[in-house]
Enzyme design. Structure first.
Site, PDB file in Angstrom:
ATOM      1  N   ASP A  31       0.848  -1.353   0.140  1.00  0.00           N
ATOM      2  CA  ASP A  31       0.070  -0.003   0.090  1.00  0.00           C
ATOM      3  C   ASP A  31       0.954   1.349  -0.079  1.00  0.00           C
ATOM      4  O   ASP A  31       2.170   1.244   0.348  1.00  0.00           O
ATOM      5  CB  ASP A  31      -0.932  -0.103   1.044  1.00  0.00           C
ATOM      6  CG  ASP A  31      -2.010   0.888   1.004  1.00  0.00           C
ATOM      7  OD1 ASP A  31      -2.521   1.454  -0.041  1.00  0.00           O
ATOM      8  OD2 ASP A  31      -2.596   1.261   2.097  1.00  0.00           O
ATOM      9  N   HIS A  48       1.933   3.333  -8.993  1.00  0.00           N
ATOM     10  CA  HIS A  48       1.948   2.096  -9.388  1.00  0.00           C
ATOM     11  C   HIS A  48       2.748   1.621 -10.217  1.00  0.00           C
ATOM     12  O   HIS A  48       3.455   0.439 -10.071  1.00  0.00           O
ATOM     13  CB  HIS A  48       0.447   1.751  -9.987  1.00  0.00           C
ATOM     14  CG  HIS A  48      -0.829   2.249  -9.071  1.00  0.00           C
ATOM     15  ND1 HIS A  48      -0.769   1.692  -7.730  1.00  0.00           N
ATOM     16  CD2 HIS A  48      -1.796   3.015  -9.370  1.00  0.00           C
ATOM     17  CE1 HIS A  48      -1.893   2.514  -7.471  1.00  0.00           C
ATOM     18  NE2 HIS A  48      -2.523   3.159  -8.200  1.00  0.00           N
ATOM     19  N   LEU A 142      10.237 -20.692  -5.178  1.00  0.00           N
ATOM     20  CA  LEU A 142       9.442 -19.840  -4.558  1.00  0.00           C
ATOM     21  C   LEU A 142       7.906 -19.788  -5.070  1.00  0.00           C
ATOM     22  O   LEU A 142       7.974 -19.607  -6.273  1.00  0.00           O
ATOM     23  CB  LEU A 142       9.788 -18.609  -4.357  1.00  0.00           C
ATOM     24  CG  LEU A 142       8.955 -17.314  -3.861  1.00  0.00           C
ATOM     25  CD1 LEU A 142       9.091 -17.356  -2.275  1.00  0.00           C
ATOM     26  CD2 LEU A 142       8.997 -16.062  -4.334  1.00  0.00           C
TER      27      LEU A 142
HETATM   28  C1  IPE Z   1      -5.527  -2.516   0.073  1.00  0.00           C
HETATM   29  O1  IPE Z   1      -5.131  -1.083  -0.301  1.00  0.00           O
HETATM   30  C2  IPE Z   1      -5.462  -3.339  -1.155  1.00  0.00           C
HETATM   31  C3  IPE Z   1      -4.265  -3.509  -2.032  1.00  0.00           C
HETATM   32  C4  IPE Z   1      -3.017  -2.909  -1.552  1.00  0.00           C
HETATM   33  C5  IPE Z   1      -4.272  -4.066  -3.301  1.00  0.00           C
HETATM   34  P1  IPE Z   1      -6.187   0.009  -0.297  1.00  0.00           P
HETATM   35  O2  IPE Z   1      -5.709   1.086  -0.624  1.00  0.00           O
HETATM   36  O3  IPE Z   1      -7.275  -0.377  -1.274  1.00  0.00           O
HETATM   37  O4  IPE Z   1      -6.986  -0.122   1.178  1.00  0.00           O
HETATM   38  P2  IPE Z   1      -7.932   0.823   2.028  1.00  0.00           P
HETATM   39  O5  IPE Z   1      -8.800   1.247   0.950  1.00  0.00           O
HETATM   40  O6  IPE Z   1      -7.015   2.127   2.358  1.00  0.00           O
HETATM   41  O7  IPE Z   1      -8.489   0.095   3.063  1.00  0.00           O
HETATM   42  C1  IPE Z   2      -1.919   0.234  -3.246  1.00  0.00           C
HETATM   43  O1  IPE Z   2      -1.464   1.603  -3.246  1.00  0.00           O
HETATM   44  C2  IPE Z   2      -2.222  -0.378  -4.460  1.00  0.00           C
HETATM   45  C3  IPE Z   2      -3.332  -0.706  -4.706  1.00  0.00           C
HETATM   46  C4  IPE Z   2      -4.246  -0.520  -4.045  1.00  0.00           C
HETATM   47  C5  IPE Z   2      -3.959  -1.144  -6.057  1.00  0.00           C
HETATM   48  P1  IPE Z   2      -2.628   2.782  -3.236  1.00  0.00           P
HETATM   49  O2  IPE Z   2      -3.120   2.999  -4.686  1.00  0.00           O
HETATM   50  O3  IPE Z   2      -3.721   2.106  -2.325  1.00  0.00           O
HETATM   51  O4  IPE Z   2      -2.142   3.932  -2.851  1.00  0.00           O
HETATM   52  P2  IPE Z   2      -2.450   4.979  -1.548  1.00  0.00           P
HETATM   53  O5  IPE Z   2      -2.867   4.001  -0.322  1.00  0.00           O
HETATM   54  O6  IPE Z   2      -3.617   5.590  -2.128  1.00  0.00           O
HETATM   55  O7  IPE Z   2      -1.348   5.686  -1.335  1.00  0.00           O
HETATM   56 MG    MG Z   3      -4.238   2.460  -0.425  1.00  0.00          MG
END
Ligand code: IPE
Ligand code: IPE
Ligand code: MG
Length: 254
Positions: A31, A48, A142
């Protein structure tokens, strides 16, 4: 280190007082991509993109550390709430990742598996992932599980539906249903042939599961860091492993 009692050696029970082990299965909620990009005045998708190269670094670090299974959360069933343009970008990334890294993953004996509903993915992403799974099926290094369009509640709901179907078509009898245990229920999940994670890592500072592996994480050790995923490095990964080795897993015992 204490010497385990002999009777434990004769069972497959976990050894709660045996410290110093490398986690066999690590699950990661990657995240913080969007915030990483925003901090640099860039569009969220730049985060991303940057995150993808970190994925490969951590796969290599995991394999080097003796980790057997790595499960990465890449797109949740809730992430469909995001703008279409961001969704499209994220769902194309597995293809780009595999285009660049599949040869390396193959030569490193990595086995790839997707957990989640692949049917809703763009056709080209679906095909590339299917190819990667088929191509690495016989590898015994792995195991890399890619959680894509994955949601834990949806997984459990589907398990229940499959069970009801098996009851209706008599693949499962009422007596067997009465005797059904946790291990058998696990067989209905995406993770049917995958051991439960020993360690969960979440980057990006949030301290929640966001619908990830709710059943499987029942006794997993959690490790959180504020570091945003694109900044996550092998060093932090090794810190998490080191802290895991200090933990005492009791599974409700003493
Ligand atoms: C969790 O992250 C999902 C992934 C990392 C793929 P999110 O950014 O979607 O989670 P929330 O919305 O903060 O809970
Ligand atoms: C995690 O990073 C990747 C996915 C959920 C696909 P985020 O896109 O949630 O990044 P933040 O949390 O908004 O910084
Ligand atoms: Mg996020």
């Amino acid at each position: 280190m204490k010497i385990p009692f002999l009777n434990h050696l004769q069972t497959s029970e976990p050894l709660p007082y045996l410290e110093g082990h490398t986690p066999e299965h690590i699950a990661i909620i990657m995240d913080g991509n969007g915030r990483w990009a925003r901090n640099r005045g860039m569009p969220r998708v730049a985060g991303h993109k940057e995150g993808v190269s970190v994925v490969f670094k951590i796969v290599k670090a995991a394999a080097k550390s003796g980790v057997k299974v790595l499960t990465l959360y890449t797109f949740s069933t809730e992430n469909w709430k995001r703008p279409k343009s961001e969704i499209n970008y994220i769902l194309r990334l597995p293809k780009e990742f595999l285009h660049v890294y599949l040869p390396d993953l193959i030569s490193n004996n990595v086995r790839i598996k997707v957990i989640g509903d692949m049917n809703e993915l763009p056709a080209s992403t679906h095909e590339t992932l299917q190819y990667a799974m088929d191509r690495t099926r016989d590898n015994d290094g792995l195991q890399l599980n890619i959680a894509l369009n994955y949601g834990s509640r949806n997984e459990i709901l589907n398990a229940m539906k499959a069970m009801v179907k098996d009851l209706n078509n008599t693949k499962l009898s009422m007596d067997e249903l009465d005797a059904l245990d946790e291990r058998q229920l696990s067989k209905y999940l995406y993770t049917a042939d995958i051991q439960d994670p020993d360690l969960l890592i979440r980057t990006g500072g949030e301290k929640r599961l966001s619908n990830f592996l709710l059943w499987q994480l029942a006794y997993t050790e959690f490790w959180f860091t504020d570091v945003l995923w694109p900044d996550f490095s092998e060093n932090e990964f090794l810190d998490a492993l080191e802290e895991y080795r200090q933990r005492k897993r009791r599974y409700g015992g003493l």
